[in-house]
Design a protein around this motif. Structure first.
Motif, short mmCIF file in Angstrom:
data_model
loop_
_atom_site.label_atom_id
_atom_site.label_comp_id
_atom_site.label_asym_id
_atom_site.label_seq_id
_atom_site.Cartn_x
_atom_site.Cartn_y
_atom_site.Cartn_z
N GLU A 36 15.29 10.63 -19.24
CA GLU A 36 14.56 11.79 -19.31
C GLU A 36 13.86 12.49 -18.95
OE1 GLU A 36 14.66 12.13 -23.70
OE2 GLU A 36 17.00 11.71 -24.56
N THR A 37 14.27 12.13 -17.81
CA THR A 37 12.82 12.44 -17.06
C THR A 37 12.99 13.36 -15.41
OG1 THR A 37 10.37 12.41 -15.90
CG2 THR A 37 11.84 10.62 -15.38
N ASP A 38 12.75 13.85 -14.90
CA ASP A 38 13.19 14.04 -13.30
C ASP A 38 12.72 12.89 -12.10
OD1 ASP A 38 14.16 16.83 -14.02
OD2 ASP A 38 12.00 17.78 -14.49
N ALA A 39 11.82 12.46 -12.60
CA ALA A 39 10.95 11.90 -11.93
C ALA A 39 9.98 11.11 -12.00
CB ALA A 39 10.43 12.66 -9.95
N PHE A 40 9.58 9.75 -11.50
CA PHE A 40 8.25 8.83 -11.52
C PHE A 40 8.40 8.44 -10.38
CE2 PHE A 40 12.56 6.97 -12.38
CZ PHE A 40 12.15 5.65 -11.03
N LYS A 41 6.34 8.27 -10.92
CA LYS A 41 6.35 7.12 -9.46
C LYS A 41 6.34 5.24 -9.74
CE LYS A 41 2.58 9.63 -7.27
NZ LYS A 41 2.81 9.27 -6.14
N ILE A 42 6.46 4.88 -8.54
CA ILE A 42 6.07 3.97 -8.16
C ILE A 42 5.13 3.20 -7.24
CG2 ILE A 42 7.90 1.73 -7.17
CD1 ILE A 42 9.85 3.05 -7.93
N PHE B 180 18.40 -0.06 -7.60
CA PHE B 180 18.33 0.86 -8.22
C PHE B 180 19.45 0.89 -8.70
CE2 PHE B 180 14.67 1.72 -5.69
CZ PHE B 180 13.93 2.22 -6.34
N ILE B 181 19.47 1.60 -10.67
CA ILE B 181 20.97 1.85 -10.71
C ILE B 181 21.12 2.96 -11.26
CG2 ILE B 181 23.49 0.95 -11.82
CD1 ILE B 181 22.39 -1.79 -11.23
N GLU B 182 21.46 4.25 -10.82
CA GLU B 182 21.79 4.91 -11.41
C GLU B 182 22.59 5.72 -11.28
OE1 GLU B 182 20.10 10.02 -10.77
OE2 GLU B 182 19.09 8.22 -9.55
N SER C 10 1.04 -1.47 -0.26
CA SER C 10 -0.12 0.06 0.23
C SER C 10 0.86 1.29 -0.61
CB SER C 10 -1.05 -0.02 1.34
OG SER C 10 -0.51 0.25 2.86
N ASN C 11 2.16 1.29 -0.46
CA ASN C 11 3.23 2.46 -0.50
C ASN C 11 3.51 2.88 -1.40
OD1 ASN C 11 3.51 3.39 3.45
ND2 ASN C 11 3.01 0.44 2.88
N SER C 12 2.95 3.90 -2.69
CA SER C 12 4.05 4.18 -3.41
C SER C 12 5.03 5.40 -3.10
CB SER C 12 2.60 4.94 -4.17
OG SER C 12 2.48 6.82 -3.04
N PHE C 13 5.59 5.12 -3.95
CA PHE C 13 7.17 5.82 -3.78
C PHE C 13 7.42 6.73 -5.16
CE2 PHE C 13 12.01 6.36 -4.25
CZ PHE C 13 12.12 6.68 -2.54
N ASP C 14 7.78 8.30 -4.89
CA ASP C 14 8.28 9.13 -5.53
C ASP C 14 9.64 9.02 -6.36
OD1 ASP C 14 5.82 10.13 -6.95
OD2 ASP C 14 5.95 11.01 -4.97
N TYR C 15 10.28 8.62 -6.89
CA TYR C 15 11.89 8.59 -7.34
C TYR C 15 12.33 9.66 -8.29
CZ TYR C 15 16.50 6.76 -8.51
OH TYR C 15 18.05 6.36 -8.23
N LYS C 16 13.24 10.17 -7.74
CA LYS C 16 14.14 11.65 -7.74
C LYS C 16 15.06 11.26 -8.71
CE LYS C 16 11.27 14.85 -5.00
NZ LYS C 16 10.08 13.93 -4.82
N LEU C 17 15.00 11.66 -9.66
CA LEU C 17 16.41 11.22 -10.08
C LEU C 17 18.00 13.28 -9.94
CD1 LEU C 17 14.47 9.60 -12.51
CD2 LEU C 17 16.44 9.71 -13.22
N LYS C 18 18.83 11.90 -9.83
CA LYS C 18 19.94 13.52 -10.33
C LYS C 18 20.58 14.41 -10.87
CE LYS C 18 24.90 14.03 -8.19
NZ LYS C 18 26.20 13.26 -8.24
N SER C 19 20.13 13.78 -12.05
CA SER C 19 20.34 15.08 -13.36
C SER C 19 19.52 14.62 -14.19
CB SER C 19 21.72 15.67 -13.25
OG SER C 19 22.11 14.28 -14.05
#
Length: 240
Positions: free
Chosen positions: A217-223, A233-235, A177-186
């Protein structure tokens, strides 16, 4: 946002008897011109190694090598003075091969199979002095929050292992029940996400166990997990 979806059964597979290896990217006898690397990420192998078996002494250079044991015990030996060091589940190992290193890796158990991820990332500095490190990470610290495992040696982040590349390796264990917003470094970074276990939704893409996606090619996305899910995650820089 750009996204590529790699199903678990699309990986290269090799059964050597003592080694069962799944290759997310071209490696050894597996070659797919569309799956050579993802930005600075060159290798993501998902290996199962039989008891007492492993890889004899072999060389590496100018590569950042990260190993994450999932089950069993890995033992590591190298020509930097490290003599059969055990690496256990919950720990992460890093090795900067730099100007050149020789090492061996074996399953340190006499009766249990060893399961691990091995990651290779292109170095951003050539011919540096080889180095080795490992660290234990508390699984409780990644429950519904991001746990950073590896960052650049030039980064000020405390508590993470260090490599010679502007990369971030992290894990999260999400409840259903826990969504998460991942934000990329650049804007130059992309992230390759391996679903270790469970089932989750990322940008309308369903990931089941050992499925993966690459996003850039994005700033962030939702899981949005559909059940309890563990993600790696391997950024990495996409241009390097």
């Amino acid at each position: 946002m750009k996204i590529i979806h790699h199903k678990a059964d699309s990986r290269g597979f090799a059964n050597h008897g003592w080694l069962q290896a799944n290759h997310s990217f071209s490696f050894a006898g597996f070659h797919n011109p569309e799956k050579v690397h993802f930005g600075a990420l060159r290798v993501l192998n998902d290996d199962i190694i039989a008891p007492k078996m492993g890889f004899g002494t072999h060389p590496h250079d100018n590569m950042e090598i990260i190993t994450i044991p999932l089950k069993g015990v890995l033992k590591h030996k190298d020509n930097m003075g490290d003599e059969w060091i055990p690496v256990l589940p919950g720990e992460v190992q890093v090795m900067s091969a730099g100007s050149g290193v020789q090492h061996s890796e074996i399953n340190g158990s006499v009766d249990e199979h060893l399961s691990l991820f091995q990651i290779w990332i292109f170095s951003d500095k050539q011919n540096v002095t080889p180095r080795y490190d490992q660290k234990k990470f508390d699984a409780n610290e990644r429950k519904n929050k991001l746990q950073t495992l590896v960052t650049s040696i030039d980064d000020t982040h405390e508590g993470s292992l260090k490599i010679h590349q502007d990369a971030i390796i992290s894990r999260i264990d999400l409840g259903a029940s826990n969504s998460f917003d991942y934000k990329l470094k650049s804007k130059n970074h992309g992230v390759y996400i391996m679903n270790i276990s469970g089932k989750t939704l990322i940008d309308k893409t369903v990931l089941e166990s050992r499925d993966a996606v690459g996003i850039w090619e994005t700033d962030a996305f939702k899981i949005n997990p559909e059940e309890d899910t563990s993600l790696l995650f391997i950024e990495v820089p996409m241009k390097f």
